[in-house]
Design a protein around this motif. Structure first.
Motif, PDB file in Angstrom:
ATOM      1  N   ALA A 111       0.846  -1.201   0.000  1.00  0.00           N
ATOM      2  CA  ALA A 111       0.000   0.000   0.000  1.00  0.00           C
ATOM      3  C   ALA A 111       0.878   1.247   0.000  1.00  0.00           C
ATOM      4  O   ALA A 111       1.847   1.331   0.762  1.00  0.00           O
ATOM      5  N   TRP A 112       0.518   2.182  -0.848  1.00  0.00           N
ATOM      6  CA  TRP A 112       1.204   3.479  -0.975  1.00  0.00           C
ATOM      7  C   TRP A 112       0.181   4.546  -0.622  1.00  0.00           C
ATOM      8  O   TRP A 112      -0.870   4.631  -1.250  1.00  0.00           O
ATOM      9  N   HIS A 113       0.469   5.354   0.384  1.00  0.00           N
ATOM     10  CA  HIS A 113      -0.457   6.392   0.838  1.00  0.00           C
ATOM     11  C   HIS A 113       0.211   7.749   0.683  1.00  0.00           C
ATOM     12  O   HIS A 113       1.349   7.951   1.124  1.00  0.00           O
ATOM     13  N   ASP A 114      -0.489   8.670   0.053  1.00  0.00           N
ATOM     14  CA  ASP A 114       0.027  10.023  -0.175  1.00  0.00           C
ATOM     15  C   ASP A 114      -1.131  11.002   0.013  1.00  0.00           C
ATOM     16  O   ASP A 114      -1.999  11.106  -0.840  1.00  0.00           O
ATOM     17  N   ARG A 115      -1.120  11.677   1.125  1.00  0.00           N
ATOM     18  CA  ARG A 115      -2.113  12.727   1.349  1.00  0.00           C
ATOM     19  C   ARG A 115      -1.431  14.078   1.207  1.00  0.00           C
ATOM     20  O   ARG A 115      -0.763  14.554   2.120  1.00  0.00           O
ATOM     21  N   ALA A 116      -1.552  14.659  -0.010  1.00  0.00           N
ATOM     22  CA  ALA A 116      -1.131  16.046  -0.250  1.00  0.00           C
ATOM     23  C   ALA A 116       0.348  16.230  -0.547  1.00  0.00           C
ATOM     24  O   ALA A 116       0.927  17.251  -0.204  1.00  0.00           O
ATOM     25  N   VAL A 117       0.972  15.257  -1.209  1.00  0.00           N
ATOM     26  CA  VAL A 117       2.295  15.480  -1.788  1.00  0.00           C
ATOM     27  C   VAL A 117       2.176  15.742  -3.286  1.00  0.00           C
ATOM     28  O   VAL A 117       2.709  16.717  -3.806  1.00  0.00           O
ATOM     29  N   PHE A 118       1.450  14.871  -3.979  1.00  0.00           N
ATOM     30  CA  PHE A 118       1.462  14.906  -5.441  1.00  0.00           C
ATOM     31  C   PHE A 118       1.017  16.258  -5.988  1.00  0.00           C
ATOM     32  O   PHE A 118       1.507  16.705  -7.029  1.00  0.00           O
ATOM     33  N   HIS A 119       0.107  16.935  -5.293  1.00  0.00           N
ATOM     34  CA  HIS A 119      -0.384  18.196  -5.865  1.00  0.00           C
ATOM     35  C   HIS A 119       0.648  19.317  -5.834  1.00  0.00           C
ATOM     36  O   HIS A 119       0.462  20.359  -6.470  1.00  0.00           O
ATOM     37  N   PHE A 120       1.750  19.134  -5.109  1.00  0.00           N
ATOM     38  CA  PHE A 120       2.820  20.124  -5.134  1.00  0.00           C
ATOM     39  C   PHE A 120       3.755  19.963  -6.333  1.00  0.00           C
ATOM     40  O   PHE A 120       4.627  20.806  -6.556  1.00  0.00           O
ATOM     41  N   LEU A 121       3.600  18.892  -7.069  1.00  0.00           N
ATOM     42  CA  LEU A 121       4.486  18.630  -8.202  1.00  0.00           C
ATOM     43  C   LEU A 121       3.939  19.348  -9.428  1.00  0.00           C
ATOM     44  O   LEU A 121       3.193  18.793 -10.228  1.00  0.00           O
ATOM     45  N   THR A 122       4.320  20.583  -9.596  1.00  0.00           N
ATOM     46  CA  THR A 122       3.755  21.422 -10.652  1.00  0.00           C
ATOM     47  C   THR A 122       4.517  21.312 -11.963  1.00  0.00           C
ATOM     48  O   THR A 122       4.038  21.807 -12.993  1.00  0.00           O
ATOM     49  N   GLU A 123       5.679  20.681 -11.956  1.00  0.00           N
ATOM     50  CA  GLU A 123       6.472  20.532 -13.174  1.00  0.00           C
ATOM     51  C   GLU A 123       6.359  19.101 -13.701  1.00  0.00           C
ATOM     52  O   GLU A 123       6.380  18.142 -12.928  1.00  0.00           O
ATOM     53  N   PRO A 124       6.252  18.929 -15.039  1.00  0.00           N
ATOM     54  CA  PRO A 124       6.112  17.579 -15.605  1.00  0.00           C
ATOM     55  C   PRO A 124       7.217  16.624 -15.195  1.00  0.00           C
ATOM     56  O   PRO A 124       6.960  15.436 -14.933  1.00  0.00           O
ATOM     57  N   GLU A 125       8.459  17.115 -15.111  1.00  0.00           N
ATOM     58  CA  GLU A 125       9.565  16.225 -14.749  1.00  0.00           C
ATOM     59  C   GLU A 125       9.460  15.757 -13.299  1.00  0.00           C
ATOM     60  O   GLU A 125       9.905  14.649 -12.962  1.00  0.00           O
ATOM     61  N   ARG A 127       6.564  15.155 -11.760  1.00  0.00           N
ATOM     62  CA  ARG A 127       5.532  14.115 -11.777  1.00  0.00           C
ATOM     63  C   ARG A 127       6.052  12.827 -12.410  1.00  0.00           C
ATOM     64  O   ARG A 127       5.706  11.723 -11.967  1.00  0.00           O
ATOM     65  N   GLU A 128       6.887  12.963 -13.417  1.00  0.00           N
ATOM     66  CA  GLU A 128       7.479  11.770 -14.030  1.00  0.00           C
ATOM     67  C   GLU A 128       8.374  11.036 -13.029  1.00  0.00           C
ATOM     68  O   GLU A 128       8.340   9.802 -12.936  1.00  0.00           O
ATOM     69  N   ALA A 129       9.163  11.779 -12.266  1.00  0.00           N
ATOM     70  CA  ALA A 129      10.025  11.162 -11.255  1.00  0.00           C
ATOM     71  C   ALA A 129       9.196  10.483 -10.173  1.00  0.00           C
ATOM     72  O   ALA A 129       9.547   9.397  -9.689  1.00  0.00           O
ATOM     73  N   TYR A 130       8.093  11.107  -9.777  1.00  0.00           N
ATOM     74  CA  TYR A 130       7.193  10.494  -8.796  1.00  0.00           C
ATOM     75  C   TYR A 130       6.638   9.187  -9.343  1.00  0.00           C
ATOM     76  O   TYR A 130       6.593   8.171  -8.642  1.00  0.00           O
ATOM     77  N   ARG A 131       6.175   9.193 -10.601  1.00  0.00           N
ATOM     78  CA  ARG A 131       5.625   7.976 -11.195  1.00  0.00           C
ATOM     79  C   ARG A 131       6.657   6.857 -11.238  1.00  0.00           C
ATOM     80  O   ARG A 131       6.328   5.681 -11.054  1.00  0.00           O
ATOM     81  N   THR A 132       7.916   7.220 -11.483  1.00  0.00           N
ATOM     82  CA  THR A 132       8.977   6.214 -11.487  1.00  0.00           C
ATOM     83  C   THR A 132       9.117   5.573 -10.117  1.00  0.00           C
ATOM     84  O   THR A 132       9.190   4.344  -9.992  1.00  0.00           O
ATOM     85  N   ALA A 133       9.142   6.398  -9.075  1.00  0.00           N
ATOM     86  CA  ALA A 133       9.231   5.858  -7.713  1.00  0.00           C
ATOM     87  C   ALA A 133       8.008   5.017  -7.389  1.00  0.00           C
ATOM     88  O   ALA A 133       8.111   3.940  -6.783  1.00  0.00           O
ATOM     89  N   LEU A 134       6.838   5.497  -7.794  1.00  0.00           N
ATOM     90  CA  LEU A 134       5.597   4.777  -7.529  1.00  0.00           C
ATOM     91  C   LEU A 134       5.606   3.407  -8.204  1.00  0.00           C
ATOM     92  O   LEU A 134       5.263   2.389  -7.580  1.00  0.00           O
ATOM     93  N   SER A 135       6.015   3.355  -9.459  1.00  0.00           N
ATOM     94  CA  SER A 135       6.039   2.089 -10.188  1.00  0.00           C
ATOM     95  C   SER A 135       7.011   1.098  -9.565  1.00  0.00           C
ATOM     96  O   SER A 135       6.748  -0.106  -9.519  1.00  0.00           O
ATOM     97  N   ARG A 136       8.135   1.609  -9.082  1.00  0.00           N
ATOM     98  CA  ARG A 136       9.144   0.746  -8.473  1.00  0.00           C
ATOM     99  C   ARG A 136       8.769   0.343  -7.047  1.00  0.00           C
ATOM    100  O   ARG A 136       9.282  -0.648  -6.537  1.00  0.00           O
ATOM    101  N   GLY A 137       7.890   1.129  -6.415  1.00  0.00           N
ATOM    102  CA  GLY A 137       7.656   0.940  -4.989  1.00  0.00           C
ATOM    103  C   GLY A 137       6.358   0.252  -4.619  1.00  0.00           C
ATOM    104  O   GLY A 137       6.079   0.113  -3.421  1.00  0.00           O
TER     105      GLY A 137
END
Length: 207
Positions: A111-125, A127-137
């Motif tokens: 389980a991955w829980h994120d309350r109010a981190v992702f919305h601070f990622l205003t730049e595409p790069e 969000r891409e880095a977050y998705r990479t961590a999410l996919s690996r994690g």
């Protein structure tokens, strides 16, 4: 919750303010607990709380008997506040001081829980880095719970701009590897009584 952007900014926030006075504070993390219960996460699951900071979620999960918990945050003072609050129970938790956009998960979580981190990622790069961590994690079939400001939510938080979402736009950001199970609104009350519109979504990791 704090976000990966500027560790100096968030370190200052937690050094300047008691944790129970920041806008995202919840005395009891009921929305998160309801979401975990609803989608089948249990005390036998492994969970990472991304941007967990000084949140009380880890306390509630420990009280429920969870054994495999990790809390990640960019601001070391936020994690120290949680450790101090938990006392000896803090040894039952793995603590990670890291920027999620630079972090390589050492393992996968149920389980991955994120309350109010992702919305601070205003730049595409970012969000891409977050998705990479999410996919690996996240394990195959694993649960992902993400809460962001809704389309009618605040445009800024803690002086920083945010990206607002509804379930459709958040699902589009995460991509084909994550299947949207459901999305729902929540109104959060800040410690001083202001109301903030949130968008909550649950996803499953798919091949």
């Amino acid at each position: 919750m704090t976000q990966p952007d500027d560790d100096g900014h968030w370190t200052h926030v937690y050094e300047a303010k008691p944790p129970n006075t920041v806008s995202w504070y919840q005395e009891t993390p009921e929305p998160s607990l309801r979401a975990l219960d609803r989608f089948g996460a249990s005390a036998t699951s492994s969970l990472i709380d991304v941007g967990g900071g000084a949140s009380n979620l880890v306390d509630a999960l420990l009280a429920r008997g969870w054994q495999d918990l990790t809390v990640l945050d960019i601001a070391a003072p936020a994690l120290e506040a949680s450790k101090g609050r938990l006392g000896a129970m803090a040894d039952k938790v793995r603590w990670e001081v890291a920027d999620i956009t630079n972090w390589r998960p050492p393992r996968k979580f149920d389980a991955w829980h994120d309350r109010a981190v992702f919305h601070f990622l205003t730049e595409p790069e970012q969000r891409e880095a977050y998705r990479t961590a999410l996919s690996r994690g996240v394990t195959d079939g694993g649960l992902v719970i993400i809460a962001t400001f809704a389309l009618d939510g605040p445009e800024k938080c803690s002086g920083l701009p945010v990206q607002r979402y509804d379930p459709v736009s958040l699902a589009a950001e995460l991509g084909d590897g994550f299947q949207l199970i459901d999305g729902w609104p929540e109104e959060h009350a800040t410690p001083w009584g202001a109301r903030q519109s949130f968008n909550w979504c649950a996803f499953r990791r798919i091949d």
